[in-house]
Write an enzyme that holds these catalytic residues in place. Structure first.
Site, PDB file in Angstrom:
ATOM      1  N   HIS A 196      27.879 -23.017  -4.853  1.00 35.58           N
ATOM      2  CA  HIS A 196      26.915 -22.896  -3.758  1.00 35.58           C
ATOM      3  C   HIS A 196      25.722 -22.038  -4.182  1.00 35.58           C
ATOM      4  O   HIS A 196      24.566 -22.389  -3.930  1.00 35.58           O
ATOM      5  CB  HIS A 196      27.559 -22.243  -2.530  1.00 35.58           C
ATOM      6  CG  HIS A 196      28.658 -23.020  -1.902  1.00 35.58           C
ATOM      7  ND1 HIS A 196      28.513 -24.318  -1.458  1.00 35.58           N
ATOM      8  CD2 HIS A 196      29.936 -22.666  -1.614  1.00 35.58           C
ATOM      9  CE1 HIS A 196      29.652 -24.717  -0.933  1.00 35.58           C
ATOM     10  NE2 HIS A 196      30.536 -23.741  -1.022  1.00 35.58           N
TER      11      HIS A 196
ATOM     12  N   HIS B  28      33.974 -21.735  -6.960  1.00 37.94           N
ATOM     13  CA  HIS B  28      33.513 -22.444  -5.769  1.00 37.94           C
ATOM     14  C   HIS B  28      32.233 -21.804  -5.217  1.00 37.94           C
ATOM     15  O   HIS B  28      31.243 -22.494  -4.962  1.00 37.94           O
ATOM     16  CB  HIS B  28      34.627 -22.424  -4.718  1.00 37.94           C
ATOM     17  CG  HIS B  28      34.265 -23.089  -3.439  1.00 37.94           C
ATOM     18  ND1 HIS B  28      34.512 -24.419  -3.209  1.00 37.94           N
ATOM     19  CD2 HIS B  28      33.669 -22.616  -2.321  1.00 37.94           C
ATOM     20  CE1 HIS B  28      34.085 -24.729  -1.997  1.00 37.94           C
ATOM     21  NE2 HIS B  28      33.565 -23.647  -1.436  1.00 37.94           N
ATOM     22  N   GLU B  29      32.244 -20.492  -5.060  1.00 43.37           N
ATOM     23  CA  GLU B  29      31.079 -19.801  -4.493  1.00 43.37           C
ATOM     24  C   GLU B  29      29.891 -19.815  -5.443  1.00 43.37           C
ATOM     25  O   GLU B  29      28.745 -19.908  -5.009  1.00 43.37           O
ATOM     26  CB  GLU B  29      31.447 -18.375  -4.097  1.00 43.37           C
ATOM     27  CG  GLU B  29      32.498 -18.284  -3.016  1.00 43.37           C
ATOM     28  CD  GLU B  29      32.166 -19.029  -1.729  1.00 43.37           C
ATOM     29  OE1 GLU B  29      30.973 -19.237  -1.424  1.00 43.37           O
ATOM     30  OE2 GLU B  29      33.111 -19.417  -1.023  1.00 43.37           O
TER      31      GLU B  29
END
Length: 147
Positions: free
Chosen positions: A21, A17-18
């Site tokens: 980004h 997920h990170e």
């Protein structure tokens, strides 16, 4: 053992997920100040280029500290303002925010694809109506499980 597996799965989901980004922000030329795995206090950190990579004490999350995420004087009109998230077009800001969720969908798609290609186990009796199981398989299965 199951709690360890749960924590490992959670860490993989957070990391993917990170990274969504992170890579999207970097791709749009937005400065990323820190990529943190876990929540502070910091256990270890290393600065590579302009980004500090940190491993923190509480392993139940992560964060990407993006320059301009919280608008102030420095990132709106300062030295590096053109690389600030707040000064990028709205569609780029939206994609940076959406990229984390999309990365998790890509991971799920990849894992399901690998599972289906490698032959995920199914239970006998769950085949669709009209599906014929070869007699060899059926007799082998019956002798294995029901003898």
């Amino acid at each position: 053992m199951s709690i360890v597996i749960f924590i490992i799965i959670l860490l993989v989901l957070v990391l993917v997920h990170e990274f969504g980004h992170f890579f999207t922000a970097k791709g749009f030329g937005i400065r990323v100040n820190e990529f943190g795995f876990g929540f502070p206090p910091k256990l270890f950190s290393k600065k590579i280029g302009e980004t500090e990579y940190s491993i923190n004490a509480l392993p139940f999350g992560g964060f990407v500290k993006i320059f301009g995420e919280n608008p102030d004087e420095d990132n709106m009109v300062g030295f590096d303002a053109k690389r600030s998230l707040v000064n990028k077009p709205k569609w780029q800001q939206a994609l940076v925010l959406f990229a984390g969720i999309f990365s998790n969908f890509l991971l799920a798609w990849l894992l399901f694809s690998i599972g289906f290609m490698s032959g995920m186990p199914t239970s006998v009796g769950s085949e669709p109506a009209g599906y014929v199981i070869s007699k060899t398989f059926y007799f082998h299965y019956r002798s294995f499980c029901c003898s």
